[in-house]
Design a protein around this motif. Structure first.
Motif, mmCIF file in Angstrom:
data_model
loop_
_atom_site.group_PDB
_atom_site.id
_atom_site.type_symbol
_atom_site.label_atom_id
_atom_site.label_comp_id
_atom_site.label_asym_id
_atom_site.label_seq_id
_atom_site.Cartn_x
_atom_site.Cartn_y
_atom_site.Cartn_z
ATOM 1 N N LEU A 1 0.831 -1.207 0.000
ATOM 2 C CA LEU A 1 0.000 0.000 0.000
ATOM 3 C C LEU A 1 0.865 1.256 0.000
ATOM 4 O O LEU A 1 0.565 2.230 -0.704
ATOM 5 N N ALA A 2 1.939 1.254 0.777
ATOM 6 C CA ALA A 2 2.828 2.415 0.821
ATOM 7 C C ALA A 2 3.438 2.692 -0.548
ATOM 8 O O ALA A 2 3.483 3.842 -1.004
ATOM 9 N N THR A 3 3.886 1.641 -1.226
ATOM 10 C CA THR A 3 4.478 1.801 -2.557
ATOM 11 C C THR A 3 3.465 2.363 -3.547
ATOM 12 O O THR A 3 3.760 3.302 -4.299
ATOM 13 N N ALA A 4 2.243 1.808 -3.538
ATOM 14 C CA ALA A 4 1.216 2.254 -4.484
ATOM 15 C C ALA A 4 0.771 3.683 -4.204
ATOM 16 O O ALA A 4 0.558 4.469 -5.139
ATOM 17 N N LEU A 5 0.626 4.041 -2.938
ATOM 18 C CA LEU A 5 0.189 5.401 -2.598
ATOM 19 C C LEU A 5 1.278 6.427 -2.883
ATOM 20 O O LEU A 5 0.997 7.555 -3.290
ATOM 21 N N THR A 6 2.529 6.039 -2.703
ATOM 22 C CA THR A 6 3.638 6.926 -3.070
ATOM 23 C C THR A 6 3.648 7.146 -4.577
ATOM 24 O O THR A 6 3.820 8.274 -5.064
ATOM 25 N N ARG A 7 3.442 6.069 -5.313
ATOM 26 C CA ARG A 7 3.399 6.161 -6.779
ATOM 27 C C ARG A 7 2.272 7.082 -7.231
ATOM 28 O O ARG A 7 2.378 7.743 -8.268
ATOM 29 N N ALA A 8 1.184 7.113 -6.447
ATOM 30 C CA ALA A 8 0.037 7.968 -6.800
ATOM 31 C C ALA A 8 0.260 9.427 -6.420
ATOM 32 O O ALA A 8 -0.605 10.270 -6.671
ATOM 33 N N GLY A 9 1.407 9.731 -5.798
ATOM 34 C CA GLY A 9 1.744 11.125 -5.522
ATOM 35 C C GLY A 9 1.586 11.568 -4.082
ATOM 36 O O GLY A 9 1.765 12.743 -3.775
ATOM 37 N N VAL B 1 -12.954 10.800 1.628
ATOM 38 C CA VAL B 1 -11.496 10.874 1.483
ATOM 39 C C VAL B 1 -10.929 9.499 1.147
ATOM 40 O O VAL B 1 -10.072 9.355 0.268
ATOM 41 N N VAL B 2 -11.412 8.475 1.820
ATOM 42 C CA VAL B 2 -10.926 7.118 1.578
ATOM 43 C C VAL B 2 -11.314 6.643 0.178
ATOM 44 O O VAL B 2 -10.550 5.938 -0.487
ATOM 45 N N ARG B 3 -12.485 7.057 -0.297
ATOM 46 C CA ARG B 3 -12.864 6.758 -1.693
ATOM 47 C C ARG B 3 -11.791 7.271 -2.653
ATOM 48 O O ARG B 3 -11.431 6.604 -3.627
ATOM 49 N N GLY B 4 -11.295 8.466 -2.382
ATOM 50 C CA GLY B 4 -10.249 9.042 -3.224
ATOM 51 C C GLY B 4 -8.977 8.219 -3.197
ATOM 52 O O GLY B 4 -8.332 8.004 -4.234
ATOM 53 N N LEU B 5 -8.607 7.728 -2.013
ATOM 54 C CA LEU B 5 -7.423 6.874 -1.906
ATOM 55 C C LEU B 5 -7.619 5.573 -2.672
ATOM 56 O O LEU B 5 -6.697 5.081 -3.336
ATOM 57 N N LEU C 1 -5.595 3.804 -5.914
ATOM 58 C CA LEU C 1 -5.090 2.432 -5.929
ATOM 59 C C LEU C 1 -5.648 1.613 -7.093
ATOM 60 O O LEU C 1 -5.361 0.423 -7.221
ATOM 61 N N GLY C 2 -6.495 2.257 -7.915
ATOM 62 C CA GLY C 2 -7.024 1.577 -9.096
ATOM 63 C C GLY C 2 -8.449 1.079 -8.973
ATOM 64 O O GLY C 2 -8.937 0.362 -9.857
ATOM 65 N N TRP C 3 -9.142 1.461 -7.898
ATOM 66 C CA TRP C 3 -10.526 1.024 -7.712
ATOM 67 C C TRP C 3 -11.484 1.977 -8.412
ATOM 68 O O TRP C 3 -11.489 3.173 -8.126
ATOM 69 N N HIS C 4 -12.303 1.452 -9.313
ATOM 70 C CA HIS C 4 -13.340 2.247 -9.969
ATOM 71 C C HIS C 4 -14.428 2.576 -8.944
ATOM 72 O O HIS C 4 -14.707 1.766 -8.048
ATOM 73 N N GLN C 5 -15.053 3.716 -9.105
ATOM 74 C CA GLN C 5 -16.061 4.138 -8.127
ATOM 75 C C GLN C 5 -17.224 3.152 -8.039
ATOM 76 O O GLN C 5 -17.784 2.946 -6.962
ATOM 77 N N ASP C 6 -17.571 2.508 -9.149
ATOM 78 C CA ASP C 6 -18.699 1.571 -9.084
ATOM 79 C C ASP C 6 -18.294 0.210 -8.519
ATOM 80 O O ASP C 6 -19.116 -0.688 -8.395
ATOM 81 N N TRP C 7 -17.033 0.060 -8.140
ATOM 82 C CA TRP C 7 -16.579 -1.133 -7.430
ATOM 83 C C TRP C 7 -16.562 -0.919 -5.913
ATOM 84 O O TRP C 7 -16.236 -1.822 -5.167
ATOM 85 N N ILE C 8 -16.864 0.302 -5.485
ATOM 86 C CA ILE C 8 -16.804 0.665 -4.063
ATOM 87 C C ILE C 8 -18.214 0.661 -3.488
ATOM 88 O O ILE C 8 -19.101 1.347 -4.000
#
Length: 198
Positions: A16-24, A146-150, A154-161
């Motif tokens: 998760l740390a690697t992916a979130l860092t990659r996302a900026g 806010v968590v939806r944005g995170l 990470l690659g989650w489409h809004q309709d998957w949440i």
């Protein structure tokens, strides 16, 4: 960019740390040294709990002051492990780790998510052959947004949440961990997730 502290530097926290860092995002991973978790949590806007669930409550209650006013994203499952090291039962039957955390940390906004899948899917949901579902449980609508944005980062489409509602709904998603050992024994460590088909 958001300042995020990741507590837990194993496969889940590290991924998760690697992916979130990659996302900026500006991500700090707390190690096991004394004071590391407190310093990381104090400096962050969002704290992500990826520590082993059986010890999470004690660890996080010790950070009560550092977590005051923060969003705590809890991805852990609190289980009693069987002889093979896989989950055999729930540590908080009739409750959940997320509920225990929210009760103990009343000034922290707890959001439960990402706990119904093999860890690899958390940061690569599109790699599955069909769309997976990720669930949100929590009392604070703004924190969940806010968590939806995170999750999107990470690659989650809004309709998957799927927002299930209050923190009490976390006991349902945490109970899903009891599927895990059976799936792993039958299929190995092949990536999988819970998916709601409509």
């Amino acid at each position: 960019m958001t300042k995020i502290a990741v507590l837990g530097n194993g496969r889940v926290g590290g991924g998760l740390a690697t992916a979130l860092t990659r996302a900026g995002h500006e991500v700090t991973v707390a190690d096991r040294s004394p004071g590391s978790a407190a310093a990381a949590a104090r400096a962050a806007r969002i704290v992500l709990n990826a520590t082993p669930g059986a010890g999470s409550l004690e660890r996080l209650v010790a950070l009560r002051e550092e977590l005051r006013g923060k969003i705590l994203v809890d991805v852990s499952n609190a289980t009693v492990d069987g002889p093979d090291g896989l989950p055999a039962d729930l540590l908080y039957p009739g409750s959940s780790l997320a509920e225990q955390l929210q009760e103990a940390l009343s000034d922290t906004r707890v959001v439960k998510t990402l706990n119904t899948m093999l860890f690899t899917v958390m940061t690569a949901p599109a790699a599955l052959t069909q769309p997976p579902t990720v669930f949100l449980s929590g009392e604070d609508p703004e924190a969940k947004q806010v968590v939806r944005g995170l999750l999107a980062d990470l690659g989650w489409h809004q309709d998957w949440i799927a927002d299930l509602g209050g923190i009490g709904t976390a006991r349902a998603t945490e109970a899903a961990v009891l599927f895990v050992p059976h799936v792993i024994r039958s299929s190995g460590f092949t990536p999988f997730a819970v998916s709601i088909a409509r």
